[in-house]
Design a protein around this motif. Structure first.
Motif, mmCIF file in Angstrom:
data_model
loop_
_atom_site.group_PDB
_atom_site.id
_atom_site.type_symbol
_atom_site.label_atom_id
_atom_site.label_comp_id
_atom_site.label_asym_id
_atom_site.label_seq_id
_atom_site.Cartn_x
_atom_site.Cartn_y
_atom_site.Cartn_z
ATOM 1 N N TYR A 1 42.883 40.248 43.057
ATOM 2 C CA TYR A 1 42.743 39.351 41.907
ATOM 3 C C TYR A 1 42.526 40.152 40.626
ATOM 4 C CZ TYR A 1 41.888 35.450 45.173
ATOM 5 O OH TYR A 1 42.001 34.500 46.158
ATOM 6 N N ALA A 2 42.873 39.540 39.496
ATOM 7 C CA ALA A 2 42.588 40.160 38.202
ATOM 8 C C ALA A 2 41.082 40.120 37.965
ATOM 9 C CB ALA A 2 43.303 39.385 37.098
ATOM 10 N N GLN A 3 40.583 41.141 37.273
ATOM 11 C CA GLN A 3 39.147 41.182 37.008
ATOM 12 C C GLN A 3 38.699 40.026 36.114
ATOM 13 O OE1 GLN A 3 37.751 45.050 35.671
ATOM 14 N NE2 GLN A 3 35.677 44.378 36.156
ATOM 15 N N ASP A 4 39.614 39.520 35.316
ATOM 16 C CA ASP A 4 39.293 38.352 34.472
ATOM 17 C C ASP A 4 38.994 37.129 35.328
ATOM 18 O OD1 ASP A 4 39.834 39.859 32.336
ATOM 19 O OD2 ASP A 4 41.731 38.894 31.781
ATOM 20 N N ASP A 5 39.561 37.101 36.528
ATOM 21 C CA ASP A 5 39.385 35.942 37.392
ATOM 22 C C ASP A 5 38.077 35.992 38.178
ATOM 23 O OD1 ASP A 5 41.584 34.253 36.939
ATOM 24 O OD2 ASP A 5 42.911 35.497 38.155
ATOM 25 N N VAL A 6 37.740 37.180 38.690
ATOM 26 C CA VAL A 6 36.536 37.284 39.533
ATOM 27 C C VAL A 6 36.100 38.738 39.658
ATOM 28 C CG1 VAL A 6 37.874 37.471 41.689
ATOM 29 C CG2 VAL A 6 35.515 36.639 41.776
ATOM 30 N N ILE A 7 34.797 38.938 39.785
ATOM 31 C CA ILE A 7 34.267 40.258 40.124
ATOM 32 C C ILE A 7 33.588 40.131 41.484
ATOM 33 C CG2 ILE A 7 32.538 42.008 39.535
ATOM 34 C CD1 ILE A 7 33.143 41.286 36.555
ATOM 35 N N ILE B 1 37.796 30.733 41.206
ATOM 36 C CA ILE B 1 38.760 31.176 40.180
ATOM 37 C C ILE B 1 39.444 29.963 39.545
ATOM 38 C CG2 ILE B 1 40.911 32.434 39.733
ATOM 39 C CD1 ILE B 1 40.090 34.387 41.979
ATOM 40 N N MET B 2 39.824 28.994 40.379
ATOM 41 C CA MET B 2 40.512 27.816 39.827
ATOM 42 C C MET B 2 39.584 27.021 38.900
ATOM 43 S SD MET B 2 43.113 26.583 42.868
ATOM 44 C CE MET B 2 41.934 26.230 44.130
ATOM 45 N N ILE B 3 38.311 26.917 39.275
ATOM 46 C CA ILE B 3 37.349 26.203 38.423
ATOM 47 C C ILE B 3 37.187 26.945 37.097
ATOM 48 C CG2 ILE B 3 34.871 25.652 38.209
ATOM 49 C CD1 ILE B 3 34.956 24.954 41.256
ATOM 50 N N LYS B 4 37.082 28.254 37.184
ATOM 51 C CA LYS B 4 36.965 29.079 35.968
ATOM 52 C C LYS B 4 38.188 28.884 35.064
ATOM 53 C CE LYS B 4 37.049 33.943 34.518
ATOM 54 N NZ LYS B 4 35.877 34.319 33.715
#
Length: 371
Positions: A13-19, A109-112
């Motif tokens: 995943y992209a870091q913008d999406d989740v850490i 991620i989808m909620i974010k």
């Protein structure tokens, strides 16, 4: 307390999406054959100490995943929106999203993304480990609280089965408060709550969330989380592996993009439904747990851990445990095509069982000498 640099390259995943707050165990051999692993678990080894070998589905099954995704993407988008609206309404923009690895991660991620698209609010999102009977990763919680002082945590998972993780989370939060004097909200936000285990959900219908169909290839190529004393030190996060070698089979980001693209279509509906749900306080009855216990008794199964109700949990039984049989409420439910395919592939008996609220239920086989 913890080094953060390594975290950025963990998972697809992209870091913008989740850490991911997980210790990278990619170099360790933790997988064992399903049957051997099942024996070890049933004779007392905790399931979190090892990993199942990742099931790599044949082409027809993958085709089925893509079909179900097309079929239910709007429903997934709507349920995501309904949950996201409730989180924002109840907790506001000073919230940190904390999804439970790994089924919770794509949902978080989808909620974010929904909140970012609709409200231009970019909430921090972490994925951390919680393990049945072993609790939550307290080091990860401390890390989040230190880095986001004064913010409130919202826990997120994919769905509820009979509610074991909801119960584990409540236990973990009260223990955390006891130990550190910090009170956390133990409400678990999920897309589907067929077990009636939480007040924050998109639906209580036991429908197929497409990400339940696959393992790491729809969860950022991350394994299940691991907790064993040989590899995880006192100050470490719980561990997991990053299956880089499965890159070619990865559909994690495609799944998110397909669902996120539909958010504008469902926004109004999501908001309306969320308001309705919040106006009428939802009852938490854990009726799923009662039902699982009834099934356990009826089929003379020695542990309730061997009864896995709901579409998501039944799928997991077929993907990574040793199934005994699958109970099916109605044979022609649209949500079970992939289950029928998996059961056929593994030679698992399907029993028609209309007397339950779940769409289906997976029963795990007792392995060992006296089976």
């Amino acid at each position: 307390m913890h080094q953060m640099e390594k975290k950025s390259h963990f998972g697809s995943y992209a870091q913008d999406d989740v850490i991911f707050l997980l210790k990278d165990l990619s170099t360790f051999q933790l997988e064992g054959k399903t049957e051997q692993r099942e024996k070890a678990i049933q004779s007392g080894q905790h399931y979190s100490e090892t990993l199942p070998i990742e099931y790599q589905p044949p082409a027809p099954y993958l085709q089925l995943f893509h079909e179900t995704l097309q079929e239910y993407k709007l429903k997934v988008a709507l349920c995501t929106g309904i949950v996201a609206e409730q989180i924002l309404s109840k907790k506001g923009s000073q919230t940190v999203l904390v999804s439970l690895a790994r089924a919770g991660t794509p949902i978080g991620i989808m909620i974010k993304r929904y909140l970012k698209q609709k409200y231009q609010i970019d909430l921090p999102h972490y994925s951390i480990s919680i393990i049945r009977d072993r609790g939550i990763d307290e080091n990860a919680l401390h890390y989040i609280l230190q880095n986001h002082p004064g913010k409130e945590i919202q826990f997120i998972d994919g769905w509820t089965g009979k509610g074991a993780i909801s119960i584990e989370l409540t236990k973990a939060c009260s223990l955390f408060e006891e130990r550190y004097g910090i009170k956390l909200d133990d409400t678990l936000a999920v897309l589907a709550d067929p077990g009636h285990c939480t007040t924050m959900f998109g639906t209580r219908e036991d429908f197929l969330i497409p990400s339940a169909c696959l393992n790491s290839t729809v969860s950022g190529l991350v394994s299940r989380t691991v907790l064993n004393d040989q590899l995880i030190g006192v100050l470490d996060f719980h561990g997991a592996k990053f299956y880089k070698e499965l890159m070619d089979a990865d559909v994690s980001n495609e799944y998110l993009d397909i669902v996120s693209a539909l958010f504008p279509q469902i926004e109004a509906d999501a908001e309306r439904t969320a308001v309705k749900l919040m106006d009428h306080v939802q009852e938490v009855s854990f009726k799923g747990m009662d039902e699982a216990k009834r099934i356990q008794k009826e089929f003379m199964i020695e542990s309730s851990h061997f009864v896995k109700p709901g579409v998501g949990e039944t799928t997991r039984v077929l993907l990574r445990r040793v199934p005994w049989k699958i109970l099916m409420k109605e044979k022609d439910s649209p949500y079970v095509r992939h289950i029928l395919a998996l059961a056929k592939e593994r030679g698992v008996e399907i029993e028609y069982y209309p007397n339950m609220s779940y769409t289906c239920c997976g029963l795990i086989k007792k392995v060992g000498q006296d089976a």
